[in-house]
Design a protein around this motif. Structure first.
Motif, mmCIF file in Angstrom:
data_model
loop_
_atom_site.group_PDB
_atom_site.id
_atom_site.type_symbol
_atom_site.label_atom_id
_atom_site.label_comp_id
_atom_site.label_asym_id
_atom_site.label_seq_id
_atom_site.Cartn_x
_atom_site.Cartn_y
_atom_site.Cartn_z
ATOM 1 N N PHE A 346 1.048 -0.870 -0.339
ATOM 2 C CA PHE A 346 0.284 -0.496 -0.175
ATOM 3 C C PHE A 346 0.641 0.958 0.248
ATOM 4 C CE2 PHE A 346 -2.369 -3.230 1.494
ATOM 5 C CZ PHE A 346 -3.853 -3.067 1.004
ATOM 6 N N VAL A 347 0.374 2.458 -0.198
ATOM 7 C CA VAL A 347 0.744 3.657 -0.374
ATOM 8 C C VAL A 347 -0.035 4.668 -0.732
ATOM 9 C CG1 VAL A 347 2.826 3.274 -2.519
ATOM 10 C CG2 VAL A 347 1.241 3.698 -3.047
ATOM 11 N N LYS A 348 0.483 5.984 0.242
ATOM 12 C CA LYS A 348 -0.674 6.958 0.318
ATOM 13 C C LYS A 348 -1.199 7.844 -0.943
ATOM 14 C CE LYS A 348 2.156 8.008 4.529
ATOM 15 N NZ LYS A 348 2.825 8.534 5.349
ATOM 16 N N ASP A 349 -2.670 7.601 -0.863
ATOM 17 C CA ASP A 349 -3.297 8.017 -1.987
ATOM 18 C C ASP A 349 -3.491 9.887 -1.701
ATOM 19 O OD1 ASP A 349 -4.908 9.611 -3.512
ATOM 20 O OD2 ASP A 349 -5.861 7.515 -3.795
ATOM 21 N N LYS A 350 -2.136 10.811 -2.663
ATOM 22 C CA LYS A 350 -2.308 12.029 -2.219
ATOM 23 C C LYS A 350 -3.439 12.776 -2.506
ATOM 24 C CE LYS A 350 2.345 13.011 -2.496
ATOM 25 N NZ LYS A 350 3.236 13.141 -3.578
ATOM 26 N N GLU A 351 -4.845 12.296 -3.126
ATOM 27 C CA GLU A 351 -5.858 12.600 -3.682
ATOM 28 C C GLU A 351 -7.146 12.141 -2.625
ATOM 29 O OE1 GLU A 351 -7.317 11.721 -7.688
ATOM 30 O OE2 GLU A 351 -5.286 12.321 -8.559
ATOM 31 N N LEU A 352 -6.907 11.067 -2.414
ATOM 32 C CA LEU A 352 -8.118 11.027 -0.985
ATOM 33 C C LEU A 352 -7.101 11.693 0.190
ATOM 34 C CD1 LEU A 352 -8.286 7.214 -1.116
ATOM 35 C CD2 LEU A 352 -9.772 8.789 -1.490
ATOM 36 N N PHE A 353 -6.204 11.451 0.626
ATOM 37 C CA PHE A 353 -6.051 12.646 1.702
ATOM 38 C C PHE A 353 -6.731 14.072 1.592
ATOM 39 C CE2 PHE A 353 -2.582 14.321 4.633
ATOM 40 C CZ PHE A 353 -3.254 13.735 6.044
ATOM 41 N N ALA A 354 -5.826 14.924 0.296
ATOM 42 C CA ALA A 354 -6.755 15.684 -0.242
ATOM 43 C C ALA A 354 -8.477 15.958 0.214
ATOM 44 C CB ALA A 354 -5.999 16.569 -0.969
ATOM 45 N N ALA A 355 -8.645 15.121 -0.428
ATOM 46 C CA ALA A 355 -10.127 15.453 0.278
ATOM 47 C C ALA A 355 -10.601 14.976 1.751
ATOM 48 C CB ALA A 355 -10.557 14.144 -0.893
#
Length: 389
Positions: A346-355
């Motif tokens: 797994f890696v961090k999803d920047k778009e999901l985190f921004a939301a």
């Protein structure tokens, strides 16, 4: 020259830090002491033939300046600070230490410096990254009782391990407890990264007054330790509590709930980072957190929590008027699965985190709590110090 930052990013003039000021003051003390004989010689000449020996003796005394400072020493600065403290006893520049911090020097060197400190001002001793163990503590602790104003003792990373007791180590724990009990003004104790499993009661049993700050991060505590703490005289007095690094799923949830109930009237700072806290655990703790009406800081970094439970936490804690900062974890639902050939699952999803961040920001904006900081950055704040609570 107290309360300077340990970092070059501090707001002090010319980025002056506690590290650089310690060396500068020590060098000044040593340099001035070298000129003391010359001062005495010149003063003696000026006074020759004047109004008698008594007047001459009084006038020969050099004017003295007391410099109040926090002293930070490591392997590089040990020699010059030792010389400065010894020279200052009779020199024109006298160091009055308020907070003493030592890193990476031996127990013998620590003792040498402690014996040279003026006992009247010392309020904190911080022996950081010093693998003292029980034997080292028994060497150091007796010398701390000469500091009547000592309120804070920090012993993080002292390699105290009492998980597997023998008759000899059991006796040493009792000796350490007695020595701690001799520190009558002690109100803050940091035993971070010690291995205390099942022995917290024995360590704290001889303290003469309730602690107001207790840091037990990564101390391998068991349910009996938290149960003792919740029933102790310390619980209703605690303003600062750090229990980071403990697996809440291992029977600690219920004693932690009880402990938070007992500390609710006084607690200002609570750090529970890296406690393997899942959504169900946080939901169980939420009523207790809402009862901590004076809470200013809450640390939850490094726990596997979802965006939904973090939003619920934010909405429910908006009612805490003094809550100023929450350090939350990267939400578990803001990770994405990597392709099978990747080395990482797994890696961090920047778009999901921004939301997710946008949702947090909207809740704060709607509540008009512009004073409340929600941040994912565990290093973007300075922890509340005991002396600033």
């Amino acid at each position: 020259m107290t309360r300077l930052s340990d970092s070059m990013s501090g707001c002090t003039p010319a980025a002056l830090t506690s590290w650089s000021s310690t060396e500068a003051l020590a060098k000044a003390c040593v340099e001035l002491s070298k000129h003391e004989p010359e001062f005495q010689r010149r003063a003696s000449k000026r006074l020759k033939g004047r109004s008698g020996a008594a007047t001459a003796t009084t006038a020969l005394r050099a004017p003295c300046v007391d410099v109040h400072a926090d002293l930070v020493v490591n392997r590089r600065s040990y020699g010059i600070l030792r010389d400065a403290l010894q020279a200052g006893a009779a020199g024109p520049l006298r160091l009055k230490c308020h907070e003493f911090q030592a890193k990476y020097i031996s127990a013998y060197e620590i003792l040498t410096l402690l014996k040279s400190l003026d006992p009247s001002c010392v309020r904190r001793v911080d022996l950081h990254f010093r693998n003292l163990g029980l034997n080292g503590l028994l060497v150091i602790l007796p010398h701390l009782s000469r500091f009547p104003e000592l309120r804070s003792l920090k012993l993080q990373h002292s390699k105290v391990d009492v998980r597997h007791l023998t008759t000899e180590s059991d006796i040493r724990i009792l000796c350490v407890a007695r020595k701690l009990g001799m520190l009558t003004s002690l109100r803050e104790l940091n035993l971070g990264s010690s291995r205390l499993s099942g022995n917290l009661r024995q360590i704290l049993c001889d303290l003469q007054a309730p602690l107001e700050s207790l840091e037990l991060a990564f101390c391998s505590l068991v349910p009996a330790d938290l149960a003792f703490l919740s029933q102790s005289c310390h619980a209703p007095a605690l303003k600062r509590l750090d229990l980071s690094g403990h697996d809440i799923s291992q029977g600690l949830l219920e004693p932690l709930r009880l402990l938070l109930e007992e500390t609710s009237a006084s607690l200002l700072y609570l750090d529970l980072r890296e406690c393997r806290m899942a959504d169900s655990h946080l939901n169980a703790l939420l009523p207790m957190l809402r009862g901590c009406s004076h809470l200013r800081f809450l640390g939850l970094y490094g726990n596997p929590l979802s965006t939904a439970v973090l939003k619920n936490l934010l909405q429910k804690t908006l009612e805490l008027p003094n809550l100023h900062q929450v350090v939350y974890p990267f939400p578990v639902d803001c990770y994405k699965r990597e392709p099978p050939e990747s080395r990482r699952n797994f890696v961090k999803d920047k778009e999901l985190f921004a939301a997710a961040k946008a949702e947090f920001s909207q809740i704060l904006a709607n509540s008009k709590r512009i004073d409340l900081i929600w941040t994912y950055n565990p290093y973007g704040h300075r922890a509340l110090d005991y002396f600033s609570l």
